[in-house]
Design an enzyme around this catalytic site. Sequence first.
Site, PDB file in Angstrom:
ATOM      1  N   ASP A  84       5.373  91.925 -39.204  1.00  0.00           N
ATOM      2  CA  ASP A  84       4.954  90.935 -38.403  1.00  0.00           C
ATOM      3  C   ASP A  84       3.262  91.063 -38.080  1.00  0.00           C
ATOM      4  O   ASP A  84       2.550  90.119 -37.883  1.00  0.00           O
ATOM      5  CB  ASP A  84       5.377  91.451 -37.069  1.00  0.00           C
ATOM      6  CG  ASP A  84       6.251  92.818 -36.981  1.00  0.00           C
ATOM      7  OD1 ASP A  84       5.523  93.680 -37.475  1.00  0.00           O
ATOM      8  OD2 ASP A  84       7.301  92.901 -36.520  1.00  0.00           O
ATOM      9  N   ASP A 141      21.953  90.658 -39.354  1.00  0.00           N
ATOM     10  CA  ASP A 141      21.851  91.227 -40.912  1.00  0.00           C
ATOM     11  C   ASP A 141      23.092  92.324 -41.007  1.00  0.00           C
ATOM     12  O   ASP A 141      23.000  92.693 -42.015  1.00  0.00           O
ATOM     13  CB  ASP A 141      20.579  92.034 -40.833  1.00  0.00           C
ATOM     14  CG  ASP A 141      19.477  91.015 -41.607  1.00  0.00           C
ATOM     15  OD1 ASP A 141      20.074  89.779 -41.814  1.00  0.00           O
ATOM     16  OD2 ASP A 141      18.204  91.385 -41.543  1.00  0.00           O
TER      17      ASP A 141
END
Length: 729
Positions: A443, A144
Site C-alpha cells: 500500500d 483469500d
Amino acid sequence: MDDENGRLFETEKGKGRKIHRVFATTVLVSIIWIWIYRATQQPPLAAVSGGRRWRWSWMGMFMAEVWFGVYWMLTQSVRWNPTYRRTFKQRLSLRYENQLPWVDIFVCTADPKIEPPMMVVSTVLSVMAYDYPPEKLAVYLSDDGGSELTFYALTQAAIFSKQWLPYCRNYKVEPRSPVAYFRSASHPSNTKHSHDYVIVKKLFEEMKNRIENVTKNGRVPDELHVEHEGFTEWDSFTSSRDHGAIVQILLDDNDDAEGHSLPKLVYLAREKRPDHFHNLKAGAMNALIRVSSKISNGPIILNVDCDMYSNSSDTVRDALCFFMDEEKGHDIAFVQYPQCFENVTKNEVYGGSMRVLREVDFHGLDGSGGPLYVGTGCFHRRDILLGKSFDNESRIKWKMENDHKETPKITIEEIKNLASCTFEIDTEWGKEMGLKYGCPVEDVITGLSIHCRGWKSVFYNPKREAFLGVAATTLDQTLVQHKRWSEGDLLILISKYSPAWYGLGKVNPGLIMGYLIYCLWSPSSVPTLYYSIVPSLCLLKGVPLFPSVTSGWFLPFAYIIVSITAFDCLEFLRSGGTTRGWWNDRRIWLYKRTSSYLFALLDTILGSDLSFVISSKVMDSEVQERFEKEMMEFGGSSPLSTTVATLSMLNLVCFLGFVMKWVLMDTVTRGVCYETMAIHVVLCGALVALNVPLYLALFVRKDKGKIPDSVTVKSVILALFISTVFYFL
Ligand SMILES: *[C@@H]1O[C@H](CO)[C@@H](O)[C@H](O)[C@H]1NC(C)=O
Ligand SMILES: *[C@@H]1O[C@H](CO)[C@@H](O)[C@H](O)[C@H]1NC(C)=O
Ligand SMILES: CC(=O)N[C@H]1CO[C@H](CO)[C@@H](O)[C@@H]1O
C-alpha cells in the site's frame, strides 16, 4: 447561515507553527553544539588504562548522536506545516444529490481462523449501511481463505441486511456494525423504535448463533448447502491454496424489507494454485478492481480491512466532498482516514492507539502533499489506481460517469477469468496498474507512486472516528506487528520505488522526508540499542562519556533532554492522551526500537525470514481481565521479548552496581562522580524507571501473563555476563 456556493471542503493551517519553528531552531543549535563537542573533546588516548576502548565508545556515541540529529530533522518535516480539513456535506447534497457517483467498497479477509466470519460480516454490514443512495453502492468481499464459512456468513448477512438497513435508516443509529451497535446500545424508550429494536436484535442474535455455530464446527453442514446454490462452488475445492475462482453475486437489484434498494453484494475468492504466487493483499485488491469493473464499475473505491468497521455513516459523503470540489478536487487521488482502534485501554499499555501518528504526523504529511496510503480506510479514484498520470484535465466527469452506468452484461465465467491466476501474466498489473507487487507493504509504495505521478492525497480526521479496528492486545502481538511494518518500510527504501531516489524531483522534499521517517524505523534500532547499553555499562565502570555538570558543554545536553522530553509529553497530551499513557508509550517506543526494528533490520540484511507466529485477536477471559487492568501480557517466549527482558536486566544490573559503588565511595570521590556521571545516572535511571512493569513481570507477578521463568533465567544470565565482561575487560 451556511454559504451554499462555498467550497465543499476547507483547509486550515495548524496554529502555533511559528512558535514551533523557533523552538525547533533552538533544538537544532543544541544538536550541532553536541556534534562539535563530540568532534573536539575526544578523550585522550593515553588518559587511563583502556583509553583506546574509551575512544571507541566515544566514537559510537558520536555516530549515534549524528543519527539521532539527522532523524530528528526528518521528523520536523511532519511538524513544520500541519494541515487540517473540514468538509461541508450539506453543500454536497444540495448541489450533487442526484449525481453522486457509484462507490465500490472492497473488504479483504484472508483467514477465517484469525478473522472470524462474524467479525467480517459485521464490517460488511456496517459499510452496506452508509448514509448514501444504496443503489449506488457495491460491496465486495475478497476472501483469500476461500472459506465456505465466510461465504456462509455472507449469505446470512445478505438476508439480515434486508432488516438491518431499514432499521439504520429509520432510526439513524450509529455505529452501523450490528455487533458494535448491540454491544453498546441501550434499549430505546420510543415505543415504535423499541418494538423494532427487539425484532432486529432477535434476528441478529439468530444470525450470530447460526454463523458462530458453523464456525465452531469448522464446516457448513450439507443440509445448509441447499440454502444457496453458491455452495456448489466448493464441490471442486481442494484447499485454500488450490482452488478455482469463486464469484457469487449475493445481492443485485434486490430490495430491502421496506422496498428500498439494497447495495450490491459480491463474494470473491480469486483462483489460487500452488505454482502461482498470489501476491498477498495487493493481488486480492487487483482482482477486486478488475472484477468490480465488470459489475458496478464505480469511479470511487473504498478499501477497508475486515476488522475495521465503519463507525460513522457519513464517511462516504465526507470523502466525496474532496473529490467533487469544483476547484481543488481535480488533483486529489485518494482520501486517507486515520486508523483508530476500539480495544485500547485508557492508558494504552501497548501504545496501541498510535495517537501521535494520527494527530501529528499525518496532518503534517498532508501539509506537504499528502499522507501515505496505509491500506485501509482509504478512498481512491479508480482511474488513478489504474495508472492514470496527472494532467489538469483529469477532473472526473461525474455526470457522464453516471450516464454510462449500464455495464454490458457479461457472464460469470468471464468474470472468473479476471480473477484467475494466469490473467495477469504479461500485463502491467502489479507494475503500472493497480497495487504494486513485490513488497510486503504494497500500500505504501502504491501511494508513493501515485504521488510521483503528480497527484495529491488528503488526510481527513473527523471528530467521530470513521473506522474502528482492533489493536494488538499483548506485547508480543505489538512487537511482531511493528517488526512487519518496519521491515516492509525498510524494503521500500532499498527497492526501486525508494522515496530517496524514485521520488526525488517528483514530489515535495518535505514528503520525501516524511516517507523516510518510516523507512528508517528499523535502522534506527542500532543507535538506540547503543545508547541504551553503552552509557549504562560506562556508568558501572565509571568512564564518563558525557561532559561534567560544571562544563559549558553540559548545557546543550541538558537542554535537549529537558526540552525534547517536555515537548514529546505535551504533544502526546495534546493528541488526547494521558500522562500515564505517554509514559507507557515511551516504554513501547523503547521496546519497539530495540527488538522489533532490530529483528526487522537483521532479517533484511541477512535475507532471512524470522516470521513469528501471531496469535489470533481473540482473548480468553483471564487475558481480557489483565488487559482491562492494564497489566502487560507477556506469556510467550519469543526472541523479541527475550531481547527486551535482557536489555532491561542489563540496565538494572548497571544501575544497582553503580549504586553499590556509590555507597562505598568516600565524599570526595562522590563529588567528582556526581559531576562527571550525572547524565549517565539520568539516562540509566530513566531506563530503569521505564522498565519497572517489566521487572515486576520478571520477579514479582504470579499470574499467567508474567514473563516465563525460562526467559527470566536467560535474561539474567545474559545481562550479568555482558556487564561482567565489560567491567573486567
Ligand atoms: C464511534 O461512534 C460513536 C457514535 O456512534 C461515538 O460516540 C464514538 O466516540 C466513536 N468512537 C469510538 C472509539 O467509539
Ligand atoms: C449447531 O450445529 C449442529 C451441527 O451442525 C446442529 O446439530 C445444531 O442444531 C446447531 N445448533 C444451533 C443452535 O443452530
Ligand atoms: C477482540 C477483542 O479483544 N474485543 C474486545 C474489545 O474490548 C471490548 C471492551 O473492552 C471487549 O468486550 C471485547 O471483547
